[in-house]
Design an enzyme around this catalytic site. Sequence first.
Site, PDB file in Angstrom:
ATOM      1  N   SER A   1      15.885  27.490 -90.288  1.00 17.79           N
ATOM      2  CA  SER A   1      16.794  28.341 -89.509  1.00 17.79           C
ATOM      3  C   SER A   1      17.054  29.704 -90.130  1.00 17.79           C
ATOM      4  O   SER A   1      18.201  30.157 -90.201  1.00 17.79           O
ATOM      5  CB  SER A   1      18.131  27.621 -89.264  1.00 17.79           C
ATOM      6  OG  SER A   1      17.923  26.553 -88.429  1.00 17.79           O
ATOM      7  N   SER A   2      15.980  30.348 -90.541  1.00 19.21           N
ATOM      8  CA  SER A   2      16.147  31.713 -91.044  1.00 19.21           C
ATOM      9  C   SER A   2      16.667  32.619 -89.925  1.00 19.21           C
ATOM     10  O   SER A   2      17.452  33.535 -90.179  1.00 19.21           O
ATOM     11  CB  SER A   2      14.830  32.245 -91.601  1.00 19.21           C
ATOM     12  OG  SER A   2      13.791  32.072 -90.658  1.00 19.21           O
TER      13      SER A   2
ATOM     14  N   ASP B   1      21.497  25.050 -84.899  1.00 18.55           N
ATOM     15  CA  ASP B   1      21.270  25.922 -86.052  1.00 18.55           C
ATOM     16  C   ASP B   1      22.417  26.914 -86.246  1.00 18.55           C
ATOM     17  O   ASP B   1      22.890  27.128 -87.363  1.00 18.55           O
ATOM     18  CB  ASP B   1      19.945  26.678 -85.884  1.00 18.55           C
ATOM     19  CG  ASP B   1      18.783  25.735 -85.609  1.00 18.55           C
ATOM     20  OD1 ASP B   1      18.940  24.525 -85.845  1.00 18.55           O
ATOM     21  OD2 ASP B   1      17.728  26.216 -85.148  1.00 18.55           O
TER      22      ASP B   1
ATOM     23  N   ARG C   1      19.766  26.015 -92.815  1.00 17.57           N
ATOM     24  CA  ARG C   1      20.209  24.617 -92.701  1.00 17.57           C
ATOM     25  C   ARG C   1      19.021  23.662 -92.804  1.00 17.57           C
ATOM     26  O   ARG C   1      17.877  24.037 -92.612  1.00 17.57           O
ATOM     27  CB  ARG C   1      20.910  24.358 -91.369  1.00 17.57           C
ATOM     28  CG  ARG C   1      20.030  24.516 -90.114  1.00 17.57           C
ATOM     29  CD  ARG C   1      19.526  23.219 -89.549  1.00 17.57           C
ATOM     30  NE  ARG C   1      18.595  23.418 -88.436  1.00 17.57           N
ATOM     31  CZ  ARG C   1      17.284  23.521 -88.590  1.00 17.57           C
ATOM     32  NH1 ARG C   1      16.727  23.444 -89.786  1.00 17.57           N
ATOM     33  NH2 ARG C   1      16.499  23.702 -87.540  1.00 17.57           N
TER      34      ARG C   1
ATOM     35  N   GLY D   1      10.515  31.316 -91.214  1.00 12.88           N
ATOM     36  CA  GLY D   1       9.609  30.560 -90.343  1.00 12.88           C
ATOM     37  C   GLY D   1       9.221  29.193 -90.867  1.00 12.88           C
ATOM     38  O   GLY D   1       8.118  28.723 -90.602  1.00 12.88           O
TER      39      GLY D   1
ATOM     40  N   GLU E   1      16.921  15.053 -84.123  1.00 14.34           N
ATOM     41  CA  GLU E   1      15.982  16.156 -83.835  1.00 14.34           C
ATOM     42  C   GLU E   1      15.636  16.202 -82.356  1.00 14.34           C
ATOM     43  O   GLU E   1      15.329  15.164 -81.753  1.00 14.34           O
ATOM     44  CB  GLU E   1      14.716  15.962 -84.681  1.00 14.34           C
ATOM     45  CG  GLU E   1      14.141  17.253 -85.191  1.00 14.34           C
ATOM     46  CD  GLU E   1      15.073  17.955 -86.165  1.00 14.34           C
ATOM     47  OE1 GLU E   1      15.805  18.874 -85.720  1.00 14.34           O
ATOM     48  OE2 GLU E   1      15.095  17.593 -87.353  1.00 14.34           O
TER      49      GLU E   1
HETATM   50  C1  GLA Z   1      15.026  24.242 -83.425  1.00 11.66           C
HETATM   51  C2  GLA Z   1      16.117  24.704 -82.464  1.00 11.66           C
HETATM   52  C3  GLA Z   1      17.308  23.739 -82.484  1.00 11.66           C
HETATM   53  C4  GLA Z   1      16.855  22.298 -82.288  1.00 11.66           C
HETATM   54  C5  GLA Z   1      15.689  21.958 -83.219  1.00 11.66           C
HETATM   55  C6  GLA Z   1      15.118  20.593 -82.940  1.00 11.66           C
HETATM   56  O1  GLA Z   1      15.484  24.322 -84.731  1.00 11.66           O
HETATM   57  O2  GLA Z   1      16.554  25.994 -82.798  1.00 11.66           O
HETATM   58  O3  GLA Z   1      18.244  24.122 -81.510  1.00 11.66           O
HETATM   59  O4  GLA Z   1      16.528  22.049 -80.951  1.00 11.66           O
HETATM   60  O5  GLA Z   1      14.647  22.909 -83.119  1.00 11.66           O
HETATM   61  O6  GLA Z   1      16.036  19.606 -83.246  1.00 11.66           O
END
Ligand code: GLA
Length: 390
Positions: free
Chosen positions: A131-132, A177, A31, A127, A37
Site C-alpha cells: 500500500s505505497s 488500505d 500496511r 508497487g 483478502e
Molecule cells: C488492494 C486493494 C484493497 C483490497 C486488496 C485485496 O490492496 O487496494 O482495497 O481489495 O487489494 O484484499
Amino acid sequence: MTLPELSAYVAAEFQKTYGRPPRWIAAAPGRVNVIGEHTDYNDGFVLPMAIEFYTVMAADRPVDGKNVITLRSTFEPEPAVIDLAVPVKISTPKWGNYPRGVVAGFQARGVNPGGLDVFLHSTVPLGSGLSSSAALEVCTATLIEAVTGKTIDPIEKALLAQKAEHDFAGVPCGIMDQFISALGREGHLLLLDCRTRKTELVPMSDPAVALLIINTNVKHELGSGEYAKRRAECEAAARIIGVASLRDATPDQLERAKSKMTDVVYRRARHVIGEIERTVHAAEGIRQSNWPTVGQFMYASHASLRDDYEVSCKELDVVVDIAEDIGYKGGVYGCRMTGGGFGGCCVALVKAEAIEAITKKIATDYKAKTGIDAVIFSSRPAAGATIIKA
Ligand code: GLA
C-alpha cells in the site's frame, strides 16, 4: 529507519532542495494484511496492520507566494506540480495523481491547502502490495490537515483518499488500505467491518510471535485489469444468489445457486464467503494467542486465493511452499500472499525466536527455485498517520 530518523532525513532533504527548513511534516504508514483478502469490496471483514515503513512529507509555503503545490521526491527527478488556480486534473508524472486526487478531495470539501513546496520520501517498497499508494494519499491528506489546521475525522480521511485512488489513479480499490494507514494503532491489528466501517483493535503484542513480510520482488502486469474483473465477478455472484453483496451469502445459498453460475463465478464467490469467515475466526484466534489456529487460517486463505480466486502467482506460491516445508517445528505457524496479488509480498506468522533461521531458509530456497532475491523483514504493528511537525 525509525520514524524519527526518517522524519529528520526528509527535513534535511527539504532543506537541501529548497534552502530553508520545513514548517510542516506529516507521515503515513504502509500496511500488511494478515488475513481477509479481496473481501473489502464485498462488504466483508479485513484484518490488516500498519507497518513501520512510511511515506513522509515535509513542506513550507513557497517563497514566491504562488498558489502552486510542487512535490519533489527521492524516487523521481521530475516534480509533480499542482496549479491551484485551475481545477485539479489527472496529469503527469503519474505518481502525482495520488496527491492531486487528495487535493481535489479537500477542495470539494471547501478546504484549500494553498501553495506549498513539498519534499517526500517513502520507505514503503513501491508497487509491492504494501500500500505505497495509500500511504502517499493518506500522507498528503495529513499534511493538508497540518497546513490548514483543520483535521477531519480519520474515517472521512480514509474515504477521501480512497476516492482519490478511484478518480485519479483509476484503481477501483476497496477501503482497507486507506483505513489502516489512517487508523492503525501501535501494537494492534485492525479488524474492520467494511460494511458498517466499524473497527475493532485486536492487540498483537505477544513477544513470542512475529510477522515476517517476504517481498517476492516480482510484480506481474495483469494486476489492475484483473482486480476490476474480480470485482465484477463478485457482483455477478451476488446478483445470481439474490443478495446485496457476498457478505450476505452463506455457503448453503452459494451451493443452491451453483447451477445458475459459471464455474469461475462460483469459485470467486466461494473464496470470498470462506475468507470472510476465516477472517473473523482468525481475529478470535489472535485474541486468544492461539497461533497454530491462526496459522492454519492463513494457509487456507492462500490456497483459496491461489485456486479459487486465482490472484496468486508462481513466486508467491513458492514462498508459501517453503514456509510449509519449514513448518511448525521450524517455527512457522502460517503463511499467505498479502494484498491484491499477482506478485508483491507474502506474510508469515512465525515464532520470534526462529526469525533468523526462517529468514535465511526462505531467502536461500526462494533464490534457488526462482533465481530472484527476496527481501525479507519483520514489522511490529505501527501507528497510523501522524502530524510530526505542525
Ligand atoms: C488492494 C486493494 C484493497 C483490497 C486488496 C485485496 O490492496 O487496494 O482495497 O481489495 O487489494 O484484499
